[in-house]
Design an enzyme around this catalytic site. Structure first.
Site, PDB file in Angstrom:
ATOM      1  N   GLY A   1       0.852  -1.195   0.000  1.00 14.16           N
ATOM      2  CA  GLY A   1       0.000   0.000   0.000  1.00 14.16           C
ATOM      3  C   GLY A   1       0.878   1.232   0.000  1.00 14.16           C
ATOM      4  O   GLY A   1       2.032   1.195  -0.427  1.00 14.16           O
ATOM      5  N   ARG A   2       0.316   2.310   0.515  1.00 18.98           N
ATOM      6  CA  ARG A   2       1.063   3.579   0.444  1.00 18.98           C
ATOM      7  C   ARG A   2       2.339   3.539   1.262  1.00 18.98           C
ATOM      8  O   ARG A   2       3.365   4.075   0.846  1.00 18.98           O
ATOM      9  CB  ARG A   2       0.144   4.729   0.895  1.00 18.98           C
ATOM     10  CG  ARG A   2      -0.930   5.018  -0.143  1.00 18.98           C
ATOM     11  CD  ARG A   2      -2.079   5.809   0.430  1.00 18.98           C
ATOM     12  NE  ARG A   2      -2.887   4.989   1.331  1.00 18.98           N
ATOM     13  CZ  ARG A   2      -4.154   5.241   1.654  1.00 18.98           C
ATOM     14  NH1 ARG A   2      -4.747   6.308   1.163  1.00 18.98           N
ATOM     15  NH2 ARG A   2      -4.822   4.455   2.463  1.00 18.98           N
ATOM     16  N   ILE A   3       2.302   2.882   2.430  1.00 18.37           N
ATOM     17  CA  ILE A   3       3.523   2.824   3.253  1.00 18.37           C
ATOM     18  C   ILE A   3       4.530   1.864   2.617  1.00 18.37           C
ATOM     19  O   ILE A   3       5.727   2.164   2.541  1.00 18.37           O
ATOM     20  CB  ILE A   3       3.184   2.400   4.700  1.00 18.37           C
ATOM     21  CG1 ILE A   3       2.236   3.424   5.333  1.00 18.37           C
ATOM     22  CG2 ILE A   3       4.462   2.265   5.531  1.00 18.37           C
ATOM     23  CD1 ILE A   3       1.645   2.991   6.676  1.00 18.37           C
TER      24      ILE A   3
ATOM     25  N   ARG B   1      -2.435  -7.791  -2.137  1.00 21.74           N
ATOM     26  CA  ARG B   1      -3.731  -8.351  -2.547  1.00 21.74           C
ATOM     27  C   ARG B   1      -3.919  -8.193  -4.050  1.00 21.74           C
ATOM     28  O   ARG B   1      -4.355  -9.076  -4.742  1.00 21.74           O
ATOM     29  CB  ARG B   1      -4.864  -7.623  -1.833  1.00 21.74           C
ATOM     30  CG  ARG B   1      -5.337  -8.296  -0.583  1.00 21.74           C
ATOM     31  CD  ARG B   1      -6.355  -7.455   0.109  1.00 21.74           C
ATOM     32  NE  ARG B   1      -5.847  -6.107   0.362  1.00 21.74           N
ATOM     33  CZ  ARG B   1      -6.482  -5.179   1.057  1.00 21.74           C
ATOM     34  NH1 ARG B   1      -7.655  -5.437   1.564  1.00 21.74           N
ATOM     35  NH2 ARG B   1      -5.958  -3.996   1.258  1.00 21.74           N
TER      36      ARG B   1
ATOM     37  N   ILE C   1       6.113  -3.927  10.850  1.00 24.49           N
ATOM     38  CA  ILE C   1       5.623  -2.633  11.342  1.00 24.49           C
ATOM     39  C   ILE C   1       4.117  -2.543  11.113  1.00 24.49           C
ATOM     40  O   ILE C   1       3.556  -1.443  11.133  1.00 24.49           O
ATOM     41  CB  ILE C   1       6.331  -1.440  10.664  1.00 24.49           C
ATOM     42  CG1 ILE C   1       6.266  -1.547   9.132  1.00 24.49           C
ATOM     43  CG2 ILE C   1       7.745  -1.288  11.154  1.00 24.49           C
ATOM     44  CD1 ILE C   1       6.652  -0.278   8.407  1.00 24.49           C
ATOM     45  N   ALA C   2       3.475  -3.695  10.890  1.00 24.85           N
ATOM     46  CA  ALA C   2       2.055  -3.675  10.518  1.00 24.85           C
ATOM     47  C   ALA C   2       1.177  -3.856  11.752  1.00 24.85           C
ATOM     48  O   ALA C   2       0.729  -2.866  12.343  1.00 24.85           O
ATOM     49  CB  ALA C   2       1.790  -4.739   9.470  1.00 24.85           C
ATOM     50  N   ARG C   3       0.938  -5.066  12.139  1.00 24.30           N
ATOM     51  CA  ARG C   3       0.122  -5.368  13.318  1.00 24.30           C
ATOM     52  C   ARG C   3       0.572  -6.690  13.906  1.00 24.30           C
ATOM     53  O   ARG C   3       0.988  -7.596  13.164  1.00 24.30           O
ATOM     54  CB  ARG C   3      -1.358  -5.526  12.940  1.00 24.30           C
ATOM     55  CG  ARG C   3      -2.140  -4.243  12.801  1.00 24.30           C
ATOM     56  CD  ARG C   3      -2.421  -3.589  14.163  1.00 24.30           C
ATOM     57  NE  ARG C   3      -3.186  -2.374  14.036  1.00 24.30           N
ATOM     58  CZ  ARG C   3      -2.687  -1.159  13.773  1.00 24.30           C
ATOM     59  NH1 ARG C   3      -1.390  -0.995  13.616  1.00 24.30           N
ATOM     60  NH2 ARG C   3      -3.486  -0.105  13.690  1.00 24.30           N
TER      61      ARG C   3
ATOM     62  N   GLU D   1      -0.242  -7.228  22.237  1.00 20.11           N
ATOM     63  CA  GLU D   1       0.442  -6.085  22.827  1.00 20.11           C
ATOM     64  C   GLU D   1      -0.530  -5.210  23.633  1.00 20.11           C
ATOM     65  O   GLU D   1      -1.724  -5.181  23.321  1.00 20.11           O
ATOM     66  CB  GLU D   1       1.121  -5.245  21.725  1.00 20.11           C
ATOM     67  CG  GLU D   1       0.153  -4.572  20.769  1.00 20.11           C
ATOM     68  CD  GLU D   1       0.860  -3.799  19.665  1.00 20.11           C
ATOM     69  OE1 GLU D   1       1.728  -4.366  18.975  1.00 20.11           O
ATOM     70  OE2 GLU D   1       0.516  -2.605  19.509  1.00 20.11           O
TER      71      GLU D   1
ATOM     72  N   HIS E   1       5.546  -0.301  19.398  1.00 23.57           N
ATOM     73  CA  HIS E   1       4.535   0.247  18.472  1.00 23.57           C
ATOM     74  C   HIS E   1       4.701   1.771  18.306  1.00 23.57           C
ATOM     75  O   HIS E   1       3.796   2.548  18.639  1.00 23.57           O
ATOM     76  CB  HIS E   1       3.121  -0.100  18.968  1.00 23.57           C
ATOM     77  CG  HIS E   1       2.091  -0.062  17.875  1.00 23.57           C
ATOM     78  ND1 HIS E   1       1.002  -0.888  17.815  1.00 23.57           N
ATOM     79  CD2 HIS E   1       1.999   0.716  16.765  1.00 23.57           C
ATOM     80  CE1 HIS E   1       0.265  -0.619  16.749  1.00 23.57           C
ATOM     81  NE2 HIS E   1       0.864   0.359  16.091  1.00 23.57           N
ATOM     82  N   ILE E   2       5.870   2.157  17.776  1.00 26.86           N
ATOM     83  CA  ILE E   2       6.176   3.589  17.659  1.00 26.86           C
ATOM     84  C   ILE E   2       6.482   4.006  16.223  1.00 26.86           C
ATOM     85  O   ILE E   2       7.054   5.079  15.997  1.00 26.86           O
ATOM     86  CB  ILE E   2       7.375   3.993  18.562  1.00 26.86           C
ATOM     87  CG1 ILE E   2       8.627   3.149  18.245  1.00 26.86           C
ATOM     88  CG2 ILE E   2       7.002   3.886  20.043  1.00 26.86           C
ATOM     89  CD1 ILE E   2       9.908   3.688  18.882  1.00 26.86           C
TER      90      ILE E   2
HETATM   91  C1  GLV Z   1      -0.583   2.521  13.726  1.00 27.85           C
HETATM   92  O1  GLV Z   1      -0.299   1.406  13.986  1.00 27.85           O
HETATM   93  C2  GLV Z   1      -1.612   2.904  12.813  1.00 27.85           C
HETATM   94  O2  GLV Z   1      -2.358   2.024  12.341  1.00 27.85           O
HETATM   95  O3  GLV Z   1      -1.739   4.095  12.549  1.00 27.85           O
END
Ligand code: GLV
Length: 328
Positions: free
Chosen positions: A156-158, A178, A238-240, A269, A287-288
């Site tokens: 995606g965008r990130i 996807r 860095i997702a979830r 978490e 989660h930063i």
């Molecule tokens: C951070 O985890 C967000 O979804 O913005």
């Protein structure tokens, strides 16, 4: 005219809170107490809108118990904490904070990748513990990123912002998503090559995960997927939490079946599997990824703007269920 009632479920920047207090009857939480699901339900009851973070679960039961609720505004781009279908059925607008965090979060993906590949936090702990007595040719040998192949799962965008940054490192990019990007976007993302998830894991020297969490993406990376990765590979999440099977990852890191990992998110978490703490080949952060000062402000402004629009009877800029008509 009586002011509309809103709940801001977590502490936010005081000046943004003050702005909202001018317009609304606000219940805030500047001591940043974590509400149990029962307490959150009681606090949301009777409110016109609620502003939450990804730590608060807005369940179907909470939605059913809150007939006055008109808007749920997340201060996050990910919205797996909100029962979106239930909100839509109840005619409640749901918003998130996309785009404002793309660059900051992409930067942080790189920070974790570089820290894990070059053993930054591991060597710092060693130095702080007083072990540094002499330089040695083989001290903390790591992996090179320049010239290697970066795998991005979730383009995606990130993910695209992460891929663009790899140009400066002369890297090749392979990705899975996807749906395939347009040829123009693939070129912009450092000529990224679309592959199956399995081929990304096989071919990439290092893999970054940036996909949204849902039942369909639960344990996207589990034992079978880790087994496809190169023994020299770094995995970054860095997702979830929940996208990676943390138990399987701990096993793979312990047995050095992959070289290392950089993790900003964890299953369950802020609790996390203590097995990670015993490993030196993992970089752990709480989660930063979006936590630069300007970006966290931008996210909060974005959520506030969505809330103000929703309660003014307008369609909020970042509406996740535009089929719902604002009840103002
Ligand atoms: C951070 O985890 C967000 O979804 O913005």
């Amino acid at each position: 005219m009586t002011k509309k009632k809103i709940l801001i479920a977590r502490a936010i920047f005081p000046d943004i809170l003050a702005g909202l207090e001018q317009q609304f009857d606000v219940e805030s939480n500047q001591i940043d107490e974590i509400f149990s699901p029962e307490v959150l339900l009681e606090k949301v009851r009777g409110k016109d809108a609620v502003m939450v973070t990804s730590s608060e679960s807005i369940s179907a039961a909470l939605i059913a118990a809150s007939p006055q609720l008109k808007a749920i505004c997340n201060i996050a781009v990910g919205y797996n904490n909100i029962a979106l279908d239930a909100a839509t059925q109840a005619g409640i607008l749901v918003t998130n904070t996309p785009d404002v965090l793309n660059q900051t979060t992409a930067d942080f993906g790189w920070a974790l990748l570089m820290a894990a590949a070059r053993r930054v936090t591991e060597s710092e702990h060693w130095l702080r513990a007083g072990h540094w007595k002499k330089w040695s040719y083989d001290g903390f040998l790591g992996a090179d990123l320049h010239g290697s192949t970066l795998g991005v799962i979730g383009m995606g965008r990130i993910g695209q912002a992460i891929a663009r940054r790899s140009m400066g490192f002369d890297m090749k990019v392979v990705y899975h998503n996807r749906s395939r990007l347009t040829p123009e976007l693939e070129v912009r993302a450092n000529h990224a090559q679309y592959l199956s998830k399995e081929d990304v894991l096989r071919q990439a020297d290092h893999v970054v995960l940036v996909l949204p969490y849902s039942a369909a993406t639960h344990h996207t990376i589990a034992a079978a997927e880790l087994a496809l990765m190169k023994p020299s590979a770094i995995l970054v999440n860095i997702a979830r939490g929940g996208i990676v099977d943390d138990v399987a990852l701990i096993e793979a890191l312990r047995e050095q079946r992959i070289a290392g990992a950089g993790l900003d998110v964890f299953e369950g978490e802020p609790a996390f599997n203590p097995g990670f703490l015993a490993l030196s080949n993992v970089v752990l952060t709480p989660h930063i990824a979006s936590a630069s000062a300007p970006t966290r402000r931008a996210m909060t402004y974005c959520a506030a703007g969505n809330l103000i629009a929703a309660l003014a009877g307008q369609s909020p800029p970042n509406c996740l269920n535009p089929q719902v008509t604002s009840k103002g």
